[in-house]
Structures are given as structure tokens and as C-alpha cells.
Design a protein around this motif. Structure first.
Motif, PDB file in Angstrom:
ATOM      1  N   PRO A  99       0.948  -1.038  -0.037  1.00  0.00           N
ATOM      2  CA  PRO A  99      -0.146  -0.086   0.127  1.00  0.00           C
ATOM      3  C   PRO A  99       0.893   1.236   0.098  1.00  0.00           C
ATOM      4  O   PRO A  99       2.075   1.161   0.399  1.00  0.00           O
ATOM      5  CB  PRO A  99      -0.730  -0.217   1.268  1.00  0.00           C
ATOM      6  N   GLU A 100       0.252   2.182  -0.668  1.00  0.00           N
ATOM      7  CA  GLU A 100       1.062   3.383  -0.533  1.00  0.00           C
ATOM      8  C   GLU A 100       1.502   4.078   0.864  1.00  0.00           C
ATOM      9  O   GLU A 100       0.689   3.812   1.592  1.00  0.00           O
ATOM     10  CB  GLU A 100       0.239   4.749  -1.069  1.00  0.00           C
TER      11      GLU A 100
ATOM     12  N   ALA B   3       4.468 -10.280  -7.645  1.00  0.00           N
ATOM     13  CA  ALA B   3       4.823  -8.761  -7.368  1.00  0.00           C
ATOM     14  C   ALA B   3       3.415  -7.996  -7.763  1.00  0.00           C
ATOM     15  O   ALA B   3       2.934  -8.433  -8.699  1.00  0.00           O
ATOM     16  CB  ALA B   3       5.952  -8.379  -8.294  1.00  0.00           C
ATOM     17  N   VAL B   4       3.208  -7.029  -7.266  1.00  0.00           N
ATOM     18  CA  VAL B   4       1.957  -6.305  -7.372  1.00  0.00           C
ATOM     19  C   VAL B   4       2.170  -4.733  -7.699  1.00  0.00           C
ATOM     20  O   VAL B   4       3.334  -4.356  -7.128  1.00  0.00           O
ATOM     21  CB  VAL B   4       0.928  -6.346  -6.447  1.00  0.00           C
ATOM     22  N   ALA B   5       1.578  -4.188  -8.396  1.00  0.00           N
ATOM     23  CA  ALA B   5       1.934  -2.882  -8.991  1.00  0.00           C
ATOM     24  C   ALA B   5       0.939  -2.069  -9.409  1.00  0.00           C
ATOM     25  O   ALA B   5      -0.178  -2.711  -9.944  1.00  0.00           O
ATOM     26  CB  ALA B   5       2.970  -2.936  -9.940  1.00  0.00           C
ATOM     27  N   ARG B   6       0.764  -0.823  -9.293  1.00  0.00           N
ATOM     28  CA  ARG B   6      -0.228  -0.067  -9.716  1.00  0.00           C
ATOM     29  C   ARG B   6      -0.167  -0.316 -11.213  1.00  0.00           C
ATOM     30  O   ARG B   6       0.941  -0.310 -11.847  1.00  0.00           O
ATOM     31  CB  ARG B   6      -0.306   1.671  -9.422  1.00  0.00           C
ATOM     32  N   PRO B   7      -1.512  -0.293 -12.078  1.00  0.00           N
ATOM     33  CA  PRO B   7      -1.205  -0.652 -13.515  1.00  0.00           C
ATOM     34  C   PRO B   7      -0.461   0.488 -14.248  1.00  0.00           C
ATOM     35  O   PRO B   7      -0.043   0.156 -15.216  1.00  0.00           O
ATOM     36  CB  PRO B   7      -2.970  -0.367 -13.512  1.00  0.00           C
TER      37      PRO B   7
ATOM     38  N   GLU C 151      -4.963  -8.501 -13.237  1.00  0.00           N
ATOM     39  CA  GLU C 151      -5.360  -7.462 -12.361  1.00  0.00           C
ATOM     40  C   GLU C 151      -6.442  -7.958 -11.285  1.00  0.00           C
ATOM     41  O   GLU C 151      -7.175  -8.694 -11.489  1.00  0.00           O
ATOM     42  CB  GLU C 151      -5.964  -6.123 -13.160  1.00  0.00           C
ATOM     43  N   THR C 152      -6.278  -7.518 -10.240  1.00  0.00           N
ATOM     44  CA  THR C 152      -6.978  -7.734  -8.987  1.00  0.00           C
ATOM     45  C   THR C 152      -7.338  -6.602  -8.298  1.00  0.00           C
ATOM     46  O   THR C 152      -6.303  -5.651  -8.072  1.00  0.00           O
ATOM     47  CB  THR C 152      -6.690  -8.845  -8.240  1.00  0.00           C
ATOM     48  N   ASP C 153      -8.084  -6.591  -7.149  1.00  0.00           N
ATOM     49  CA  ASP C 153      -8.589  -5.456  -6.306  1.00  0.00           C
ATOM     50  C   ASP C 153      -8.363  -6.265  -4.930  1.00  0.00           C
ATOM     51  O   ASP C 153      -8.808  -5.863  -3.859  1.00  0.00           O
ATOM     52  CB  ASP C 153      -9.587  -4.642  -6.213  1.00  0.00           C
ATOM     53  N   LYS C 154      -7.739  -7.710  -4.758  1.00  0.00           N
ATOM     54  CA  LYS C 154      -7.948  -8.593  -3.883  1.00  0.00           C
ATOM     55  C   LYS C 154      -6.778  -7.998  -2.811  1.00  0.00           C
ATOM     56  O   LYS C 154      -7.336  -8.099  -1.715  1.00  0.00           O
ATOM     57  CB  LYS C 154      -7.406  -9.969  -4.202  1.00  0.00           C
ATOM     58  N   TYR C 155      -5.819  -7.516  -3.209  1.00  0.00           N
ATOM     59  CA  TYR C 155      -4.866  -7.130  -2.305  1.00  0.00           C
ATOM     60  C   TYR C 155      -4.729  -5.578  -2.081  1.00  0.00           C
ATOM     61  O   TYR C 155      -4.957  -4.767  -2.744  1.00  0.00           O
ATOM     62  CB  TYR C 155      -3.233  -7.398  -2.838  1.00  0.00           C
ATOM     63  N   TYR C 156      -4.659  -5.055  -0.646  1.00  0.00           N
ATOM     64  CA  TYR C 156      -4.819  -3.740  -0.378  1.00  0.00           C
ATOM     65  C   TYR C 156      -6.162  -2.917  -0.574  1.00  0.00           C
ATOM     66  O   TYR C 156      -5.891  -1.455  -0.570  1.00  0.00           O
ATOM     67  CB  TYR C 156      -3.395  -3.028  -0.893  1.00  0.00           C
ATOM     68  N   GLY C 157      -7.035  -3.642  -1.330  1.00  0.00           N
ATOM     69  CA  GLY C 157      -8.340  -2.855  -1.708  1.00  0.00           C
ATOM     70  C   GLY C 157      -8.236  -1.683  -2.890  1.00  0.00           C
ATOM     71  O   GLY C 157      -9.021  -0.995  -2.925  1.00  0.00           O
ATOM     72  N   THR C 158      -7.172  -1.923  -3.736  1.00  0.00           N
ATOM     73  CA  THR C 158      -7.017  -1.015  -4.814  1.00  0.00           C
ATOM     74  C   THR C 158      -6.684  -1.888  -5.922  1.00  0.00           C
ATOM     75  O   THR C 158      -6.026  -3.034  -5.904  1.00  0.00           O
ATOM     76  CB  THR C 158      -5.872   0.035  -4.547  1.00  0.00           C
ATOM     77  N   ARG C 159      -7.013  -1.740  -7.170  1.00  0.00           N
ATOM     78  CA  ARG C 159      -6.600  -2.234  -8.491  1.00  0.00           C
ATOM     79  C   ARG C 159      -5.065  -2.271  -8.768  1.00  0.00           C
ATOM     80  O   ARG C 159      -4.568  -1.404  -8.772  1.00  0.00           O
ATOM     81  CB  ARG C 159      -7.391  -1.500  -9.656  1.00  0.00           C
ATOM     82  N   LEU C 160      -4.606  -3.551  -8.832  1.00  0.00           N
ATOM     83  CA  LEU C 160      -3.243  -3.837  -8.962  1.00  0.00           C
ATOM     84  C   LEU C 160      -3.041  -4.860 -10.224  1.00  0.00           C
ATOM     85  O   LEU C 160      -3.828  -5.879 -10.136  1.00  0.00           O
ATOM     86  CB  LEU C 160      -2.582  -4.478  -7.671  1.00  0.00           C
ATOM     87  N   THR C 161      -1.716  -4.617 -10.932  1.00  0.00           N
ATOM     88  CA  THR C 161      -1.403  -5.652 -11.665  1.00  0.00           C
ATOM     89  C   THR C 161      -0.622  -6.553 -10.829  1.00  0.00           C
ATOM     90  O   THR C 161       0.033  -6.252 -10.022  1.00  0.00           O
ATOM     91  CB  THR C 161      -0.371  -4.859 -12.822  1.00  0.00           C
ATOM     92  N   VAL C 162      -0.773  -7.928 -11.232  1.00  0.00           N
ATOM     93  CA  VAL C 162      -0.294  -8.977 -10.550  1.00  0.00           C
ATOM     94  C   VAL C 162       0.886  -9.776 -11.463  1.00  0.00           C
ATOM     95  O   VAL C 162       0.335 -10.036 -12.480  1.00  0.00           O
ATOM     96  CB  VAL C 162      -1.362  -9.893 -10.075  1.00  0.00           C
ATOM     97  N   PHE C 163       1.931 -10.137 -11.041  1.00  0.00           N
ATOM     98  CA  PHE C 163       2.915 -10.909 -11.799  1.00  0.00           C
ATOM     99  C   PHE C 163       3.244 -12.297 -10.725  1.00  0.00           C
ATOM    100  O   PHE C 163       3.154 -12.138  -9.625  1.00  0.00           O
ATOM    101  CB  PHE C 163       4.275 -10.263 -11.921  1.00  0.00           C
ATOM    102  N   ARG C 164       3.615 -13.155 -11.356  1.00  0.00           N
ATOM    103  CA  ARG C 164       4.068 -14.432 -10.403  1.00  0.00           C
ATOM    104  C   ARG C 164       5.124 -15.069 -11.122  1.00  0.00           C
ATOM    105  O   ARG C 164       5.473 -15.132 -12.184  1.00  0.00           O
ATOM    106  CB  ARG C 164       2.773 -15.659 -10.582  1.00  0.00           C
ATOM    107  N   MET C 165       5.864 -15.547 -10.257  1.00  0.00           N
ATOM    108  CA  MET C 165       7.123 -16.389 -10.410  1.00  0.00           C
ATOM    109  C   MET C 165       7.351 -17.487  -9.858  1.00  0.00           C
ATOM    110  O   MET C 165       7.072 -17.569  -8.506  1.00  0.00           O
ATOM    111  CB  MET C 165       8.482 -15.523 -10.033  1.00  0.00           C
TER     112      MET C 165
END
Length: 176
Positions: free
Chosen positions: A38-39, A133-137, A156-170
Motif C-alpha cells: 500500500p502507498e 509482485a503487485v504494482a499499480r497498473p 489485475e485484481t483488487d484482492k490486495y490492499y483494496g486497490t486495483r493492482l497488476t499481478v505478476f507471478r514467479m
């Protein structure tokens, strides 16, 4: 266990209270803190930064392994230029996030990718099966680093931190 990892150009180690001036150049920069999820508000003085570093150090033993926060130090001069974190994403029961934060004058040198790759390798050695890794779009710099790490965009999801985020997986096989 808190690792001290070495790469060709970097040392990844625990934060120390004496790192407060250097850490303030990272977490006192609006261009860094405004992009965090979160910010967080940028810290404005060394005393506040030292307090945050102390809190991170004190919290370390109670975190679910291999979670933690580490300094990214340039090996050639011993200067802390960034930070890394491994932490559980909300709702704090399953997914681990890998995040990287560099002071702005260290951007564009490949340090984030180099440091995050080393920490991801260590995390997989500790038994994690995947990292996110999550990041703002609109955070193209974070997305580019995630891709350089070999992370796959998963949506993208809003599951984490209650805001829309781009999600990457490794996964371990993505480290290459």
C-alpha cells in the motif's frame, strides 16, 4: 534466518539503524513511496526513518518465514541504494509478495532486477513455491522489472490492499 546475499554488484543484508540517512533517500522520495502498495507517506527526517528501521528489525522474528525486509547495498562503496521485502499479501495466509524499492538516482542500472533475483532464489530455497509482485497498473517501471525477473503477468485484481493492482507471478523454474 535473515540472509546476507551477494551478487556481482550488490550485498543484500539486514537494515541497521545507522542506515537511516541512506534509507531516507529511498523512503523519503515521493517518487518511491507514492508507488508502493500500500502507498506510504514519504518520511521526512532521519529520526522517523531510524524509528521505521528499528520497527522492521524488531518485527523480523515474528514474521512468517521467509518474510522480511533487507537493505540493498552497492558492494563497491557500501552505500545502501534500495530495499527489498518479502511479505505475505492480504489476507495474510497464502501469497508472498516480492517487492523492490530503489532511490531514484539508482534507477535504470539493473540493480532492482539483480537484487530481487537473488532474494527470490533464496526464498525458493526456503521452500516457497511461488512469489508475486503487485504494482499499480500505471507503474510501467515495476512491470518491466517483474518481466526482467521472469515473472509472468497473471492479470489485475483488487484482492490486495483494496486497490486495483497488476499481478505478476514467479515460480522456481522461472528464475532461469
Amino acid at each position: 534466518m535473515t540472509p546476507e546475499l551477494r551478487t556481482e554488484r550488490l550485498i543484500i543484508r539486514a537494515w541497521e539503524p545507522a542506515d537511516a540517512p541512506a534509507a531516507l533517500r529511498i523512503y523519503g522520495a515521493d517518487e518511491v513511496t507514492g508507488r508502493l502498495t500500500p502507498e506510504m507517506d514519504a518520511l521526512r527526517d532521519e529520526t522517523a526513518m531510524r524509528t521505521v528501521l528499528q520497527a522492521w528489525s524488531e518485527a523480523q522474528p515474528s514474521l512468517v518465514p521467509p518474510a522480511g525486509r533487507w537493505a540493498v547495498v552497492r558492494a563497491e562503496d557500501g552505500e545502501p541504494i534500495g530495499g527489498l521485502a518479502l511479505r505475505q499479501l492480504p489476507p495474510y495466509d497464502e501469497d508472498f509478495e516480492l517487492s523492490w524499492h530503489l532511490r531514484p538516482d539508482a534507477w535504470g542500472s539493473g540493480y532492482a532486477t539483480e537484487a530481487a533475483r537473488a532474494l527470490a532464489g533464496w526464498a525458493f530455497e526456503q521452500g516457497l513455491e511461488e512469489l508475486f509482485a503487485v504494482a499499480r497498473p500505471d507503474n510501467e517501471r515495476a512491470a518491466a522489472t517483474a518481466r526482467r525477473l521472469g515473472m509472468e503477468w497473471v492479470g489485475e485484481t483488487d484482492k490486495y490492499y483494496g486497490t486495483r493492482l497488476t499481478v505478476f507471478r514467479m515460480r522456481p523454474s522461472d528464475l532461469g
